[in-house]
Structure formats: structure tokens, C-alpha cells
Design a protein around this motif. Structure first.
Motif, PDB file in Angstrom:
ATOM      1  N   ILE A  84       0.898  -1.111   0.095  1.00 13.26           N
ATOM      2  CA  ILE A  84       0.018   0.061   0.007  1.00 13.26           C
ATOM      3  C   ILE A  84       0.780   1.210  -0.161  1.00 13.26           C
ATOM      4  N   GLY A  85       0.288   2.490  -0.463  1.00 13.39           N
ATOM      5  CA  GLY A  85       1.061   3.572  -0.646  1.00 13.39           C
ATOM      6  C   GLY A  85       0.747   4.421   0.626  1.00 13.39           C
ATOM      7  N   VAL A  86      -0.252   4.521   1.089  1.00 15.19           N
ATOM      8  CA  VAL A  86      -0.523   5.557   2.095  1.00 15.19           C
ATOM      9  C   VAL A  86      -1.563   4.876   3.245  1.00 15.19           C
ATOM     10  N   LEU A  87      -0.908   5.272   4.297  1.00 14.90           N
ATOM     11  CA  LEU A  87      -1.978   5.063   5.885  1.00 14.90           C
ATOM     12  C   LEU A  87      -2.399   6.336   6.200  1.00 14.90           C
ATOM     13  N   VAL A  88      -3.438   6.447   6.597  1.00 11.78           N
ATOM     14  CA  VAL A  88      -3.841   7.845   7.195  1.00 11.78           C
ATOM     15  C   VAL A  88      -4.825   7.383   8.389  1.00 11.78           C
ATOM     16  N   ASN A  89      -3.942   7.422   9.431  1.00  8.78           N
ATOM     17  CA  ASN A  89      -4.355   7.102  10.888  1.00  8.78           C
ATOM     18  C   ASN A  89      -5.209   8.256  11.402  1.00  8.78           C
ATOM     19  N   ASN A  90      -6.361   8.473  11.131  1.00  8.68           N
ATOM     20  CA  ASN A  90      -7.316   9.295  11.429  1.00  8.68           C
ATOM     21  C   ASN A  90      -8.421   8.923  12.424  1.00  8.68           C
ATOM     22  N   ALA A  91      -8.777   7.598  12.666  1.00 16.39           N
ATOM     23  CA  ALA A  91      -9.814   7.165  13.806  1.00 16.39           C
ATOM     24  C   ALA A  91      -9.117   7.858  15.330  1.00 16.39           C
ATOM     25  N   GLY A  92     -10.270   8.167  15.922  1.00 20.84           N
ATOM     26  CA  GLY A  92      -9.790   8.785  17.399  1.00 20.84           C
ATOM     27  C   GLY A  92     -11.013   9.385  17.900  1.00 20.84           C
ATOM     28  N   GLY A  93     -10.617  10.525  18.678  1.00 23.53           N
ATOM     29  CA  GLY A  93     -11.883  11.341  19.233  1.00 23.53           C
ATOM     30  C   GLY A  93     -11.621  11.454  20.687  1.00 23.53           C
ATOM     31  N   LEU A 130       3.587  -1.173   3.364  1.00 17.42           N
ATOM     32  CA  LEU A 130       4.009   0.097   3.070  1.00 17.42           C
ATOM     33  C   LEU A 130       5.521   0.148   2.694  1.00 17.42           C
ATOM     34  N   THR A 131       6.281  -0.609   3.336  1.00 20.39           N
ATOM     35  CA  THR A 131       7.673  -0.614   3.055  1.00 20.39           C
ATOM     36  C   THR A 131       7.822  -1.451   1.675  1.00 20.39           C
ATOM     37  N   ALA A 132       7.122  -2.320   1.351  1.00 17.96           N
ATOM     38  CA  ALA A 132       7.082  -3.171   0.070  1.00 17.96           C
ATOM     39  C   ALA A 132       6.603  -2.418  -1.037  1.00 17.96           C
ATOM     40  N   SER A 133       6.104  -1.477  -0.782  1.00 16.10           N
ATOM     41  CA  SER A 133       5.756  -0.225  -1.989  1.00 16.10           C
ATOM     42  C   SER A 133       6.753   0.350  -2.563  1.00 16.10           C
ATOM     43  N   GLY A 134       7.809   0.608  -1.720  1.00 17.79           N
ATOM     44  CA  GLY A 134       8.890   1.397  -1.980  1.00 17.79           C
ATOM     45  C   GLY A 134       8.600   2.884  -2.071  1.00 17.79           C
ATOM     46  N   ASP A 135       7.709   3.160  -1.691  1.00 19.17           N
ATOM     47  CA  ASP A 135       7.332   4.599  -1.532  1.00 19.17           C
ATOM     48  C   ASP A 135       5.968   4.812  -0.702  1.00 19.17           C
ATOM     49  N   GLY A 136       6.025   4.425   0.612  1.00 21.38           N
ATOM     50  CA  GLY A 136       4.964   4.729   1.376  1.00 21.38           C
ATOM     51  C   GLY A 136       5.025   5.790   2.492  1.00 21.38           C
ATOM     52  N   THR A 137       3.796   6.065   2.860  1.00 21.17           N
ATOM     53  CA  THR A 137       3.780   7.231   3.894  1.00 21.17           C
ATOM     54  C   THR A 137       2.667   6.894   4.689  1.00 21.17           C
ATOM     55  N   VAL A 138       2.901   7.156   6.009  1.00 23.45           N
ATOM     56  CA  VAL A 138       2.166   6.932   7.199  1.00 23.45           C
ATOM     57  C   VAL A 138       1.853   8.723   7.533  1.00 23.45           C
ATOM     58  N   VAL A 139       0.526   8.488   7.581  1.00 20.80           N
ATOM     59  CA  VAL A 139      -0.112  10.177   8.200  1.00 20.80           C
ATOM     60  C   VAL A 139      -0.651   9.752   9.768  1.00 20.80           C
ATOM     61  N   VAL A 140      -0.359  10.342  10.503  1.00 20.52           N
ATOM     62  CA  VAL A 140      -0.700  10.592  11.989  1.00 20.52           C
ATOM     63  C   VAL A 140      -1.443  11.625  12.029  1.00 20.52           C
ATOM     64  N   VAL A 175      14.013   5.551   9.661  1.00 19.85           N
ATOM     65  CA  VAL A 175      14.474   6.540   8.768  1.00 19.85           C
ATOM     66  C   VAL A 175      15.578   5.548   7.948  1.00 19.85           C
ATOM     67  N   GLY A 176      15.536   5.953   6.506  1.00 21.76           N
ATOM     68  CA  GLY A 176      16.329   4.887   5.543  1.00 21.76           C
ATOM     69  C   GLY A 176      15.488   3.979   5.019  1.00 21.76           C
ATOM     70  N   THR A 177      14.375   3.731   5.240  1.00 22.04           N
ATOM     71  CA  THR A 177      13.346   2.724   4.489  1.00 22.04           C
ATOM     72  C   THR A 177      12.548   3.855   3.600  1.00 22.04           C
ATOM     73  N   PRO A 178      12.037   3.099   2.734  1.00 28.51           N
ATOM     74  CA  PRO A 178      11.235   4.023   1.808  1.00 28.51           C
ATOM     75  C   PRO A 178       9.819   4.347   2.331  1.00 28.51           C
ATOM     76  N   VAL A 179       9.863   4.636   3.551  1.00 34.33           N
ATOM     77  CA  VAL A 179       8.448   5.259   4.281  1.00 34.33           C
ATOM     78  C   VAL A 179       8.613   6.686   4.973  1.00 34.33           C
ATOM     79  N   PRO A 233       6.498  15.374  -3.549  1.00 34.97           N
ATOM     80  CA  PRO A 233       7.393  14.282  -3.920  1.00 34.97           C
ATOM     81  C   PRO A 233       8.115  13.505  -2.677  1.00 34.97           C
ATOM     82  N   SER A 234       8.330  12.215  -3.310  1.00 35.45           N
ATOM     83  CA  SER A 234       8.436  11.228  -2.168  1.00 35.45           C
ATOM     84  C   SER A 234       9.789  11.643  -1.238  1.00 35.45           C
ATOM     85  N   HIS A 235      10.606  12.340  -1.719  1.00 33.70           N
ATOM     86  CA  HIS A 235      11.893  12.796  -0.988  1.00 33.70           C
ATOM     87  C   HIS A 235      11.429  13.877   0.098  1.00 33.70           C
ATOM     88  N   VAL A 236      10.234  14.349  -0.112  1.00 34.83           N
ATOM     89  CA  VAL A 236       9.913  15.704   0.798  1.00 34.83           C
ATOM     90  C   VAL A 236       8.994  15.058   1.960  1.00 34.83           C
TER      91      VAL A 236
END
Length: 258
Positions: A84-93, A130-140, A175-179, A233-236
Motif C-alpha cells: 500500500i502507498g498511504v496509511l492515514v491514521n485518522n480514527a480517534g476522538g 508500506l515498505t514493500a511499495s517502495g514509496d510509503g507514507t504514514v500519516v498520523v 529513517v533510511g526505509t522508503p516510508v 514528491p517522495s523525498h519531501v
């Protein structure tokens, strides 16, 4: 800097708490940005209706009923994805606004389980994909409550401080992984359910939160912020983005036109 189109391997975006508010708005905007969105929440009927709406708009969406505090269910959900490319951890409250002296431990425990352990469960379960995608993003999706306290908010503030530390530590550790790890911390956001849930369905108390504030943030405002950060861009890496309405200078300083 223009938005980056998702690569084939990172085209799937999982959004937790997608049945309403910021989660639903984020799912719509990520779908419009080219992601196949996977909507998760406990309310199956709500996410199925949203998935149908997104599909009718010509985008890709799927619904999966999920309680993020149920680790076995989260692990089973994760088996559906190789990448997967993106995980948005939004659930909460938030629950309640009692002082520490009289706060309900059950409400504190529930807020911690949802905001912190739930985020931990889903992040741990999906980090390999996320790591296996080669370009993952975790959003908290944290909160300005994760940086400054206020009276009557200690339980929620404590949970959001913990969620902030989770995001900050994860960024150091991978850090150093593609996430990437992005934290978005909204201030005053007016959605249909946040304050109402906090005050146990008391509409009068919920409305007082926003009384006199001409333009609190909307769910779409926060979703736009999340989508912007994700589509750099994925480096940002947008490590931390605090977003408040203009009328709010801090958690305790809000301009109200009464």
C-alpha cells in the motif's frame, strides 16, 4: 512544487475512521488525487455508502468494517495487502471535559485505546506493505492537544501527546526505509460529530465549543492539508504541520464575536 501522482505500487490509500468528518473528507480528496482508497470504520453502512459515492464519481474505493482497537481484526485486514502507498491514521476522538480530579478512567482508557493503541495496531500491521511499495507514507492525525494542555482536557490531551510521540519516534526508527511519517495536527475543527461525541450527544454543549467563531476549520480544510502533504514528491517529508483557523491563536486563545 506540483503534486506527485501515485506510482503503481503505492496507489492504495487506507483511511481509518472514514465514516464521517475528516476521515470521509480525506478519502474523497485522496481518491480525486488518484489513489484507490480503502475506507475503514466500525460503521459498515456509512463507509459502504461513501465507497459507492466515490465510485460513482469515477474513482476507486472499497469499504472494510474494522475496529482498530481489535488487534486480531486489524491483523486479518492487513493480510489483504502486499503493498500500500498511504496509511492515514485518522480514527480517534475525545470523550468528556472533566477535570483530572473527577475524570472517568473508563473514558481515559477508551481515548488511549483508540487514539494511541489503535494507531499503533494499524501502523504495525501495515508497515510491511508500506515498505514493500517502495514509496510509503504514514500519516498520523494528531491535534494541537498533543502540544499544549487546557483545563478539562487532560484525558484527550494525554492521548494526543502519546500519539505525537508515536509518530516522532517511528520517524526516527525507520529513517533510511522508503516510508515517510507525516503528522498533521489540527486545532479547532467543526465537524458533525467530534464535539457532539465528546459531550455525550449534548448539542448545547457541543455548539458552545464553536460559539462566536466565524470560521473554524472544516473537515475539508484538514483533508486538503493531508492530501497536500501526501502528494509532495517522495523525498519531501512534512514532519509536522499544525493547522488552525485564523481565529485561534492557541488552544486557550480564540477570538469570538459575541
Amino acid at each position: 512544487m506540483t503534486a506527485a501522482a501515485p506510482a503503481a505500487a503505492s496507489r492504495i490509500a487506507v483511511v481509518t475512521g472514514a465514516s464521517s468528518g475528516i476521515g470521509a473528507a480525506t478519502a474523497r480528496q485522496l481518491a480525486a488525487a488518484g489513489y484507490r482508497v480503502v475506507l475503514t470504520a466500525r460503521r459498515k453502512d456509512r463507509i459502504e455508502a461513501l465507497a459507492a459515492e466515490i465510485s460513482d464519481a469515477g474513482h476507486q474505493a472499497a469499504a472494510y468494517a474494522l475496529d482498530i482497537t481489535d488487534r486480531a481484526a486489524v491483523d486479518e485486514f492487513a493480510t489483504a495487502f502486499k503493498t500500500i502507498g498511504v496509511l492515514v491514521n485518522n480514527a480517534g476522538g475525545a470523550l468528556g471535559a472533566d477535570p483530572v480530579a473527577t475524570g472517568d478512567p473508563a473514558e481515559w482508557r477508551q481515548m488511549y485505546e483508540t487514539n494511541v493503541i489503535g494507531t499503533l495496531n494499524v501502523t504495525q500491521a501495515l508497515l510491511p506493505a508500506l515498505t514493500a511499495s517502495g514509496d510509503g507514507t504514514v500519516v498520523v492525525l494528531s491535534s494541537t492537544a498533543g502540544f499544549a494542555t487546557y483545563e478539562g482536557g487532560a484525558g484527550y490531551v494525554a492521548a494526543k501527546h502519546a500519539e505525537h510521540v508515536l509518530a516522532e519516534t517511528l520517524r526516527l526508527e525507520i529513517v533510511g526505509t522508503p516510508v515517510r511519517v507525516i503528522e498533521v495536527a489540527p486545532g479547532m475543527v467543526k465537524t458533525e460529530e467530534f464535539a457532539l461525541t465528546r459531550f455525550g450527544g449534548d448539542k448545547e454543549k457541543a455548539e458552545k465549543v464553536y460559539q462566536g467563531v466565524a470560521q473554524p476549520l472544516s473537515a475539508d480544510d484538514v483533508a486538503d492539508t493531508i492530501t497536500w502533504a501526501v502528494t509532495r514528491p517522495s523525498h519531501v517529508n512534512i514532519d509536522l504541520l499544525v493547522v488552525r483557523p485564523r481565529a485561534q491563536a492557541s488552544n486557550t486563545k480564540v477570538h469570538r464575536e459575541l
